[in-house]
Design a protein around this motif. Structure first.
Motif, mmCIF file in Angstrom:
data_model
loop_
_atom_site.group_PDB
_atom_site.id
_atom_site.type_symbol
_atom_site.label_atom_id
_atom_site.label_comp_id
_atom_site.label_asym_id
_atom_site.label_seq_id
_atom_site.Cartn_x
_atom_site.Cartn_y
_atom_site.Cartn_z
ATOM 1 N N ILE A 108 -5.854 1.120 4.611
ATOM 2 C CA ILE A 108 -7.069 1.032 5.426
ATOM 3 C C ILE A 108 -8.218 0.470 4.593
ATOM 4 N N SER A 109 -8.310 0.876 3.343
ATOM 5 C CA SER A 109 -9.352 0.372 2.454
ATOM 6 C C SER A 109 -9.218 -1.134 2.241
ATOM 7 N N SER A 140 0.825 -1.211 0.000
ATOM 8 C CA SER A 140 0.000 0.000 0.000
ATOM 9 C C SER A 140 0.855 1.255 0.000
ATOM 10 N N SER A 193 -10.101 6.235 8.033
ATOM 11 C CA SER A 193 -9.504 6.628 6.758
ATOM 12 C C SER A 193 -9.801 8.084 6.421
ATOM 13 N N LYS A 194 -11.016 8.520 6.708
ATOM 14 C CA LYS A 194 -11.401 9.917 6.443
ATOM 15 C C LYS A 194 -10.611 10.906 7.301
ATOM 16 N N ILE A 240 -5.659 2.295 13.459
ATOM 17 C CA ILE A 240 -6.089 1.181 12.604
ATOM 18 C C ILE A 240 -6.413 -0.036 13.454
ATOM 19 N N LEU A 297 -13.435 2.838 7.877
ATOM 20 C CA LEU A 297 -13.620 3.878 6.862
ATOM 21 C C LEU A 297 -13.634 5.268 7.496
ATOM 22 N N ILE A 307 -7.391 10.614 8.209
ATOM 23 C CA ILE A 307 -5.957 10.620 7.905
ATOM 24 C C ILE A 307 -5.481 11.969 7.348
ATOM 25 N N GLN A 326 -4.496 5.547 3.298
ATOM 26 C CA GLN A 326 -5.913 5.300 3.037
ATOM 27 C C GLN A 326 -6.102 4.040 2.201
ATOM 28 N N HIS A 327 -5.184 3.767 1.291
ATOM 29 C CA HIS A 327 -5.265 2.538 0.508
ATOM 30 C C HIS A 327 -5.168 1.316 1.424
#
Length: 191
Positions: free
Chosen positions: A88-89, A73, A180-181, A160, A177, A183, A85-86
């Motif tokens: 975490i996704s 990532s 992630s927002k 995380i 998610l 970050i 974010q990748h």
């Protein structure tokens, strides 16, 4: 022809899965033997110190698995916000099929055994630090000072891990998610 390490690897993978699914204390060696399809003697041959030794190897195995995912990532983007974010996704998407989640037992084992097994506690700390260091390295490449990058790497990894626990409890990827927002706010833009 079977390679000598195949049985050991199968036992470790089975143990990691069972520790994740039902916890350290609820998982017995007999169940690991049965689920892995390994002869009883091979478990005791590969792990003469028993379940604790096997759990340490399961944590190492999981640590390396997640470490590889984090590194992949981090290579996806020069921008650490996008790279994190990748990751975490990717982690959150596992909650589309909660029965098949991989890489969770480190946090679960840490919470279950930290006060009763010093060797297990130490390997969990080592794995968590390795993950945080990958985030810190990415941040230093982007221009963060070492101390700040290390603090942020630990913070991000902790968020995380907490998000994974919340997502497990809710059986929903929403908590991850949400992290992630956040970050971009945590990692103010450099430059």
């Amino acid at each position: 022809m079977k390679v000598k390490g195949e049985a050991r690897e199968r036992i470790i993978q089975t143990a990691a899965y069972l520790f994740q699914l039902q916890g350290y204390h609820a998982t017995g060696l007999n169940q690991i033997i049965k689920e892995s399809g390994s002869p009883r003697g091979s478990v005791y041959y590969h792990f003469p110190n028993g379940k604790e030794e096997l759990a340490i190897e399961a944590v190492k195995y999981t640590g390396e698995y997640i470490e590889k995912q984090i590194k992949e990532s981090m290579a996806k983007s020069l921008d650490p916000v996008e790279a994190i974010q990748h990751f975490i996704s990717v982690t959150a998407n596992q909650f589309n099929d909660p029965e098949r989640i991989e890489g969770i037992p480190v946090g679960l084992l840490a919470s279950e055994t930290a006060l009763i097994s010093e060797p297990l506690r130490c390997i969990c700390v080592e794995v968590f630090k390795n993950w945080a260091d990958i985030f810190a390295d990415k941040l230093m490449q982007y221009g963060y000072e070492k101390d700040e990058a290390e603090d942020l790497g630990m913070t991000i990894n902790s968020m995380i891990e907490g998000g994974v626990m919340f997502s497990l409890a809710h059986k929903d990827k929403g908590p991850l998610l949400l992290i992630s927002k956040q970050i971009p706010y945590i990692l103010r833009k450099k430059g």
